[in-house]
Each structure stands twice: as structure tokens, then as C-alpha cells.
Design an enzyme around this catalytic site. Structure first.
Site: not given
Ligand code: UD1
Length: 436
Positions: A22-23, A397, A122, A305, A117
């Protein structure tokens, strides 16, 4: 609202095919609009974040053709403006990749500040520092990052913090800048390397991705490419952790085992048997596992993660374990939910002191964010009795077909729609609306 209803206690056994990362996909999708030629991207995971990213790209004129569930042809030639107004994009962290991509190609970008998230503060100061050092003017106004440049010029940038997002963003902004850029203290995560490989396949000149010094020589333009995204390290790690927590036996297929070493080294340390082949990793857990100490670190360290999934596993292992979160300042919120399942975990600052309990017991729990949500599902699968996991939109997600893949491994998990239907399910399972 959709929920997962889980009947715990089955060891998960079998094989699971891992999708694209995903990233990496989020960065590569954004970068695909940096040429006017058509780019074909394969192995795009079908998850909410990638779909939101593509909607935002379409909203400014990108033409996206879905070839099949995981393959897209993207053409950015008709992009008519660089102002992202798409509402959904505010919800994903990686919205910021559109700043780097648009600034790099059009020298102009206006993108809403990232969401994603809630793991604590952040900041994006390192992204902004990088863009400014390439010659852009960057301001934050009315909730958006506004970046503009007459000309981008290569520069020597020292990142004050190892940041995946800032490294990727500065690479994108620098690939077509005049001259040479050096990024020091760069992030080394697999998706940084994947993005660099993708841009190189489009004609960029990026060297050193995967080390902490990345050197970029600017090129005048990028061209078409066909590219397949790497497998998802975190999706694979999540299933390996599910094998450990449920005392099961899972093989993850279509993975790059090297990317998983930092995860399965810990599983081996607490007593799992680990088998590795060219593109698969198998984790076998027989009996209760042992304790350990884990500290999250930038790659190749233990990934933040995977921290919630590891903590959940250690919560039912023997002895006292310590988990230290060193990347984000608020990543233990899920521990309160886990306490409702009978865990014994004390959080002091960024450290969790875990006293392993014999087993969890089913409860109603909320998914507080993407990875913690997945971790709580693992806890529920290992628990005695029934759990209901709500707020699963966070999990959707980043995990494609999560409950279907878990069902194939023998997990008793169902996706149930409508709030009142779960109540009916409690009273009489025959009345539940089971989506799949
Ligand atoms: C990415 C991943 C996320 C993962 C994280 C760390 C995506 C879309 N998300 O997030 O899943 O958990 O890497 O591996 O790829 N920081 C600053 N200033 C900045 C940028 C970051 O202080 O300008 C801080 C952050 O607050 C955080 C740390 O640096 O404490 C690491 O953040 P970063 O690596 O940038 O994470 P993301 O790119 O947001």
C-alpha cells in the site's frame, strides 16, 4: 456501519497470497502523473487509500483506466490544475505525495494537509524543508500546503529526522530539478527503494535508494513505463503474527523474504519455527510462545507498523515483554481496547510492559487505526468466545479482502453490515446480515 464478528479460538492454518505494498503504491500512483506519457502500474492493492488517491488524481484531470482489479493505466497529460480539492484526500496521510509529484512536474501544488492514522504529532517540516531547499516557496494556508517555484534547483539536504514521507517527497520534487540533489539521512524502507526504481524506469537518475545517502541528477522529463509494485511487507507480517498469536501455521506467498527478516527474527526468538524460500515465508507456532524486548526503528529495524500486532502476540505469550515505540508518540491507544479482552499491559510513555496472560476473551472492541485495528482482529481470532470489532473502515484502508483471507486460513470471521443487525446477530444469528 460494517463490523467484524469473530468467533475466536481456531489456529489459523494455510497459505495466503500477499498483495502489492500500500505505502509503495501511494507514492508510485502519485509519481505516475509526472510524465505526459501513459504509465502502467501492476500489483496495486485494492484498498481504500489507493482508491482515494486515484480519485484525487482524477479530480485534477488524470486519466486512469482500470485494466483489472490490480492494474491501472495512468495518463497525466490532461492535468488542468494543481489544486486538490477532493475531500477524501484529507483522510489519507499519503495525500502529501501529490505535493512532491505536482511540484516536481508543474512547479506548483496546493494539497490539503495530510490526515491518516492518529498516531500522535505527524509533522511535515522535513518535507517543507526539502522543498524550500530546492527553491520552492512553501506556505500552509487554510488547511492546505501551497508550494510554488519558478525553477527547482538541485541541493544538498540533510534530513533532521529519518522520514519515509519526506524522503519520497523530496525525491519526487528533485527528479526534474536542475542539477544534482543529495539527500542525507534518508529513509531506507522498501517502499522508498520501490519509488526510486519506478522513477528510474521512467528515465529518472536516482542512485543510493535503500542507503542513507540518495543522489539524484535532474533529468528534463520522464517517460512511459510499465511497473509492478513490490509485495506488502506489513500485510505479510500481519499474517505471520496471526500464525503466532493463534498457535497456527501460515505461509505468506509472493513476498520478498528479506523485507520480513526484521519481523520473523522476533517470532523465531519467542519460539516460532520459521521457514523461508525464494518468495514465501512460513511461521509455525506450536504451544505458547515466550517473551522478548522489541523497539521500533526505521528500516531495517522492527517496523512501527507491526508494533500493535507484536504487542497483541506478546500479550498472550509467557513472561514479561517490553515493547518500545520510538517512531510515533501515541501508538499505544489500542491497549485500552485490548484490556477489555483481559490483557495485562501497562503503558509508560512510549513503553509497554506486557505481562502475558493465558488467553484473551472475546469483547466488543473499536479499531482505533489501521494497524492497531488489524492487531485487535488477531487478538479476537486468538480469543476465547465472540468479539465484535467496530470502526473497521480503518482496517479497510490498508488490507485487501482481510476477512476473506482470514476465512481461508480457517478464521471464524464475518463482515456484518448495519449497526442493528449486529444486535440481532447477538440474539439470533439467523437474522444477521452477513455481507461475505
Ligand atoms: C510512513 C508510512 C507509515 C509508517 C511510517 C514509519 C506511508 C503512507 N505511511 O508514514 O505507515 O508508520 O512511514 O515507517 O508510507 N516526522 C517529522 N517531520 C517530518 C516528517 C516526519 O517530525 O517532516 C516524524 C513523524 O512525526 C514521525 C517520524 O518522523 O514521528 C517518522 O515519520 P515518517 O517516516 O515521515 O512517517 P510517514 O511518512 O508519515
Amino acid at each position: 456501519m460494517e463490523k467484524y464478528v469473530i468467533e475466536g479460538g481456531n489456529p489459523l492454518v494455510g497459505e495466503v497470497e500477499i498483495g502489492g505494498a500500500k505505502n509503495a503504491a501511494l507514492a508510485i500512483l502519485a509519481a505516475s502523473i509526472m510524465t505526459d506519457e501513459t504509465v502502467t502500474i501492476e500489483n496495486v492493492p485494492d484498498v481504500r487509500d489507493t482508491n482515494v488517491m486515484m480519485q484525487a488524481m482524477e479530480s485534477i484531470g488524470a486519466n486512469i483506466i482500470k485494466v483489472d482489479r490490480h492494474t491501472f493505466k495512468i495518463n497525466g497529460a490532461r492535468i488542468h490544475n494543481q489544486v486538490i480539492l477532493n475531500e477524501g484526500i484529507k483522510k489519507i496521510r499519503a495525500s502529501y505525495y501529490l505535493i512532491g509529484a505536482l511540484l516536481g512536474k508543474y512547479k506548483n501544488a496546493e494539497v490539503p494537509l495530510p490526515g491518516g492514522c492518529n498516531l500522535g504529532t505527524r509533522a511535515i517540516d522535513q518535507h517543507i524543508k526539502g522543498f524550500r531547499s530546492l527553491g520552492a516557496t512553501v506556505n500552509v494556508r487554510h488547511g492546505s500546503v501551497i508550494a510554488h517555484a519558478q525553477n527547482l534547483k538541485g541541493s544538498h539536504i540533510f534530513m533532521d529526522k529519518v522520514s519515509v514521507g519526506a524522503t519520497i517527497n523530496v525525491i519526487m520534487a528533485a527528479v526534474m530539478a536542475e542539477g544534482k540533489t543529495v539527500i542525507e539521512n534518508a529513509a531506507k524502507e522498501p517502499h522508498v527503494v520501490d519509488l526510486a526504481n519506478f522513477l528510474n524506469s521512467m528515465g529518472a537518475n536516482i542512485k543510493g535508494a535503500g542507503t542513507d545517502v540518495i543522489r539524484i541528477s535532474g533529468v528534463p522529463k520522464l517517460h512511459k513505463s510499465e511497473y509492478a509494485i513490490i509485495p506488502d511487507q506489513i500485510e505479510a507480517g500481519t499474517y505471520l503474527m496471526a500464525a503466532a498469536a493463534t498457535q497456527g501455521d501460515i505461509t505468506v506467498r509472493n513476498v520478498i523474504p528479506k523485507h520480513l527478516e526484521c519481523i520473523y527474527a522476533k517470532l523465531s526468538e519467542i519460539g516460532c519455527r520459521v521457514e523461508e524460500s525464494d518468495d514465501a515465508v512460513r511461521v509455525i507456532a506450536t504451544g505458547r510462545l515466550g517473551n522478548t524486548q522489541v523497539k521500533t526503528l526505521p528500516y531495517p529495524g522492527f517496523p512501527t507498523d507491526m508494533q500493535p500486532q507484536m504487542t497483541v502476540t506478546l500479550g498472550i505469550s509467557q513472561g514479561i515483554s517490553i515493547v518500545t515505540e520510538s517512531i510515533f508518540d501515541n501508538r499505544f491507544k489500542y491497549v485500552d481496547e485490548l484490556a477489555r479482552m483481559g490483557s495485562d499491559i501497562k503503558v509508560e510513555g512510549n513503553t509497554a510492559i506486557i505481562t502475558g496472560v493465558e488467553r484473551y476473551t472475546g469483547a466488543e472492541i473499536d479499531a482505533p487505526d489501521l494497524r492497531a485495528g488489524a492487531a485487535l482482529v488477531i487478538a479476537a481470532l486468538s480469543a476465547e468466545g465472540r468479539s465484535v470489532v467496530t470502526d473497521i473502515q480503518y482496517i479497510q484502508r490498508g488490507y485487501e479482502d482481510f476477512h476473506l483471507k482470514l476465512q481461508k486460513l480457517g478464521g471464524n470471521i464475518r463482515l456484518v453490515d448495519e449497526p442493528e443487525e449486529t444486535d440481532l446477530f447477538y440474539r439470533d444469528p439467523a437474522f444477521s446480515v452477513v455481507v461475505s
